[in-house]
Scaffold this motif. Structure first.
Motif, PDB file in Angstrom:
ATOM      1  N   GLU A 292     -16.337 -44.413   5.517  1.00  0.00           N
ATOM      2  CA  GLU A 292     -17.542 -45.013   4.969  1.00  0.00           C
ATOM      3  C   GLU A 292     -18.386 -45.659   6.055  1.00  0.00           C
ATOM      4  O   GLU A 292     -17.911 -45.953   7.163  1.00  0.00           O
ATOM      5  CB  GLU A 292     -17.188 -46.049   3.899  1.00  0.00           C
ATOM      6  CG  GLU A 292     -16.366 -47.214   4.420  1.00  0.00           C
ATOM      7  CD  GLU A 292     -15.875 -48.134   3.319  1.00  0.00           C
ATOM      8  OE1 GLU A 292     -15.372 -47.615   2.303  1.00  0.00           O
ATOM      9  OE2 GLU A 292     -16.013 -49.360   3.473  1.00  0.00           O
ATOM     10  N   ILE A 293     -19.636 -45.891   5.704  1.00  0.00           N
ATOM     11  CA  ILE A 293     -20.567 -46.550   6.608  1.00  0.00           C
ATOM     12  C   ILE A 293     -21.191 -47.738   5.879  1.00  0.00           C
ATOM     13  O   ILE A 293     -21.552 -47.650   4.708  1.00  0.00           O
ATOM     14  CB  ILE A 293     -21.650 -45.561   7.110  1.00  0.00           C
ATOM     15  CG1 ILE A 293     -22.510 -46.206   8.193  1.00  0.00           C
ATOM     16  CG2 ILE A 293     -22.489 -45.026   5.968  1.00  0.00           C
ATOM     17  CD1 ILE A 293     -23.372 -45.222   8.942  1.00  0.00           C
ATOM     18  N   ASN A 294     -21.263 -48.870   6.580  1.00  0.00           N
ATOM     19  CA  ASN A 294     -21.822 -50.099   6.027  1.00  0.00           C
ATOM     20  C   ASN A 294     -23.046 -50.498   6.838  1.00  0.00           C
ATOM     21  O   ASN A 294     -22.981 -50.546   8.079  1.00  0.00           O
ATOM     22  CB  ASN A 294     -20.790 -51.231   6.057  1.00  0.00           C
ATOM     23  CG  ASN A 294     -19.501 -50.865   5.363  1.00  0.00           C
ATOM     24  OD1 ASN A 294     -19.497 -50.544   4.188  1.00  0.00           O
ATOM     25  ND2 ASN A 294     -18.397 -50.885   6.094  1.00  0.00           N
ATOM     26  N   GLN A 317     -16.683 -39.193  -0.430  1.00  0.00           N
ATOM     27  CA  GLN A 317     -17.085 -38.780  -1.776  1.00  0.00           C
ATOM     28  C   GLN A 317     -18.603 -38.672  -1.937  1.00  0.00           C
ATOM     29  O   GLN A 317     -19.083 -38.379  -3.031  1.00  0.00           O
ATOM     30  CB  GLN A 317     -16.530 -39.762  -2.806  1.00  0.00           C
ATOM     31  CG  GLN A 317     -15.024 -39.886  -2.781  1.00  0.00           C
ATOM     32  CD  GLN A 317     -14.487 -40.764  -3.893  1.00  0.00           C
ATOM     33  OE1 GLN A 317     -14.996 -40.766  -4.999  1.00  0.00           O
ATOM     34  NE2 GLN A 317     -13.449 -41.536  -3.602  1.00  0.00           N
ATOM     35  N   ASN A 318     -19.352 -38.931  -0.853  1.00  0.00           N
ATOM     36  CA  ASN A 318     -20.812 -38.820  -0.870  1.00  0.00           C
ATOM     37  C   ASN A 318     -21.442 -39.621  -2.008  1.00  0.00           C
ATOM     38  O   ASN A 318     -22.175 -39.100  -2.847  1.00  0.00           O
ATOM     39  CB  ASN A 318     -21.242 -37.349  -0.973  1.00  0.00           C
ATOM     40  CG  ASN A 318     -20.920 -36.558   0.278  1.00  0.00           C
ATOM     41  OD1 ASN A 318     -21.070 -37.068   1.381  1.00  0.00           O
ATOM     42  ND2 ASN A 318     -20.462 -35.329   0.104  1.00  0.00           N
ATOM     43  N   ARG A 319     -21.160 -40.913  -2.030  1.00  0.00           N
ATOM     44  CA  ARG A 319     -21.756 -41.771  -3.056  1.00  0.00           C
ATOM     45  C   ARG A 319     -21.792 -43.212  -2.569  1.00  0.00           C
ATOM     46  O   ARG A 319     -21.028 -43.613  -1.663  1.00  0.00           O
ATOM     47  CB  ARG A 319     -20.960 -41.702  -4.359  1.00  0.00           C
ATOM     48  CG  ARG A 319     -19.538 -42.230  -4.263  1.00  0.00           C
ATOM     49  CD  ARG A 319     -18.823 -42.101  -5.592  1.00  0.00           C
ATOM     50  NE  ARG A 319     -17.439 -42.551  -5.516  1.00  0.00           N
ATOM     51  CZ  ARG A 319     -17.059 -43.805  -5.744  1.00  0.00           C
ATOM     52  NH1 ARG A 319     -17.953 -44.715  -6.031  1.00  0.00           N
ATOM     53  NH2 ARG A 319     -15.784 -44.124  -5.678  1.00  0.00           N
ATOM     54  N   ASN A 342     -24.630 -54.688  -6.811  1.00  0.00           N
ATOM     55  CA  ASN A 342     -24.519 -53.586  -7.754  1.00  0.00           C
ATOM     56  C   ASN A 342     -23.367 -52.698  -7.300  1.00  0.00           C
ATOM     57  O   ASN A 342     -23.446 -52.067  -6.238  1.00  0.00           O
ATOM     58  CB  ASN A 342     -25.822 -52.787  -7.817  1.00  0.00           C
ATOM     59  CG  ASN A 342     -25.825 -51.766  -8.948  1.00  0.00           C
ATOM     60  OD1 ASN A 342     -24.911 -51.710  -9.741  1.00  0.00           O
ATOM     61  ND2 ASN A 342     -26.859 -50.942  -8.994  1.00  0.00           N
ATOM     62  N   GLU A 343     -22.270 -52.674  -8.076  1.00  0.00           N
ATOM     63  CA  GLU A 343     -21.089 -51.910  -7.740  1.00  0.00           C
ATOM     64  C   GLU A 343     -21.148 -50.532  -8.414  1.00  0.00           C
ATOM     65  O   GLU A 343     -21.513 -50.429  -9.579  1.00  0.00           O
ATOM     66  CB  GLU A 343     -19.821 -52.637  -8.202  1.00  0.00           C
ATOM     67  CG  GLU A 343     -19.614 -54.010  -7.564  1.00  0.00           C
ATOM     68  CD  GLU A 343     -18.971 -53.908  -6.192  1.00  0.00           C
ATOM     69  OE1 GLU A 343     -18.676 -52.770  -5.769  1.00  0.00           O
ATOM     70  OE2 GLU A 343     -18.785 -54.964  -5.565  1.00  0.00           O
ATOM     71  N   PHE A 344     -20.755 -49.487  -7.669  1.00  0.00           N
ATOM     72  CA  PHE A 344     -20.741 -48.134  -8.203  1.00  0.00           C
ATOM     73  C   PHE A 344     -19.333 -47.577  -8.336  1.00  0.00           C
ATOM     74  O   PHE A 344     -19.143 -46.366  -8.439  1.00  0.00           O
ATOM     75  CB  PHE A 344     -21.585 -47.215  -7.309  1.00  0.00           C
ATOM     76  CG  PHE A 344     -23.027 -47.613  -7.227  1.00  0.00           C
ATOM     77  CD1 PHE A 344     -23.922 -47.240  -8.206  1.00  0.00           C
ATOM     78  CD2 PHE A 344     -23.476 -48.397  -6.176  1.00  0.00           C
ATOM     79  CE1 PHE A 344     -25.257 -47.609  -8.132  1.00  0.00           C
ATOM     80  CE2 PHE A 344     -24.805 -48.770  -6.086  1.00  0.00           C
ATOM     81  CZ  PHE A 344     -25.704 -48.379  -7.068  1.00  0.00           C
TER      82      PHE A 344
END
Length: 345
Positions: A292-294, A317-319, A342-344
């Motif tokens: 992941e990237i932050n 997961q590309n999201r 906002n959590e996905f």
């Protein structure tokens, strides 16, 4: 398994570090109390109640030799008391629930040696410092009758290599005999440019076999852990690049990568962080994987007010994982923050 809602009330956490005495030694006292309830949605399933009190007392004595060797000796003692009611025990069909009082104690000794070597040039200074830590305590495996509520996840990192207990919680703690060692190098230039490098490893001489997770960097039959390293370069106060990694000590596969870029000043700065973590199995064969990237943008509006926005994105997961923003007020004795997330997941 039945779903449940965790309730934690109250949590009391108290810590006091004394002033150094006449020879530089100091006391460290930590008290933690928590009342934890698992409220199950199924009315036929009894709720679990866990009341825990943990006390940890340490005394640290630093000293140095005429030749420049630095030592820190820490002696510690801890005690844990659990009052349990209707704790689920699915592995025991004849007794699926149990209640009662559980206690445990531990005494430990921790010695750290450092030997900083300093060299100065016309435009830069260099410090090379080897470090070795020896820790020993009574070997204690995890107790299946003590619920693990706050120590489910732990991995070896540069930041916790020289910790006497790498678990952030209280339900599981490291014990036995182990050695940590590393080498740190720092180079500072007159124009505020600096470079630093660290490499280290842990070796378990006699520790419990059941407390470390698969691919945590510490679960190895040979005793030698993964190798952790950190490289940091800052050409100016407004730009910093840092790379951290954890490498398998036998096949040298990379188990973790962490790249961090910082650009800007307090007025406006951008932080971009990339994290890769190979699958780690926590419990019930559930795996944790990170790719992941932050991204984090922050601005210090005044000496006391700061605003920020950020995004965490899962490349595997590309999201999006989350999007956040907020405003913070902070002075010498008070901090107030308003965050919107906002959590996905």
């Amino acid at each position: 398994q039945d779903s449940y809602t965790p309730k934690v009330l109250p949590i009391i956490d108290y810590r006091r570090i004394s002033e150094p005495n006449s020879v530089g030694g100091y006391w460290d006292f930590n008290l933690n109390t928590a009342h934890i309830i698992k409220d199950y949605s199924n009315p036929l399933t009894p709720d679990e109640t866990n009341f825990r009190t943990s006390t940890i007392i340490k005394y640290t004595q630093p000293f140095k030799t005429a030749g420049g060797h630095l030592f820190n000796l820490t002696l510690g003692a801890r005690g844990d008391l659990y009052v349990l009611d209707d704790i689920h025990n699915p592995d025991n069909e004849s007794k699926p629930y149990y209640s009662g009082t559980k206690g445990r104690s531990d005494i430990s000794a921790d010695l750290i040696w450092k030997y900083p070597l300093y060299r100065s040039y016309s435009n830069r200074t260099e410090i090379l410092q080897p470090m070795v830590q020896f820790i020993t305590s009574r070997k204690q495996s995890s107790n299946p009758e003590i619920p693990n509520m706050d120590s489910k996840y732990m991995e070896l990192e540069v930041e916790n290599l020289f910790s006497d207990d790498r678990f952030s919680g209280y339900d599981i703690f490291e014990s036995g005999t182990r050695v940590n060692y590393g080498l740190n190098f720092v180079q500072n230039y007159d124009n505020n440019q600096n470079v630093s490098f660290f490499i280290g490893q842990n070796f378990n001489i006699d520790v419990p076999d059941d407390i470390y997770l698969e691919n945590s960097g510490l679960k190895n039959s040979s005793g030698a852990s993964d190798i952790v390293a950190n490289l940091s370069y800052s050409p100016s106060p407004f730009l910093r690049l840092q790379y951290k990694t954890r490498i398998n000590n036998t096949d040298f596969k990379i188990n973790r990568n962490d790249v961090n870029l910082y650009v800007g000043s307090r007025a406006l700065n951008l932080t971009v962080n990339y994290v890769y973590l190979r699958n780690m199995y926590i419990e019930d064969e559930l795996s944790v994987r990170k790719d992941e990237i932050n991204t984090y943008l922050s601005s210090q509006l005044t000496n006391k007010w700061r605003v920020f926005v950020g995004n965490r994105y899962d490349l595997y997961q590309n999201r999006d994982i989350n999007i956040l923003g907020g405003i913070v007020y902070e002075n010498d004795c008070f901090k107030f923050a308003l965050n919107v997330i906002n959590e996905f997941t």
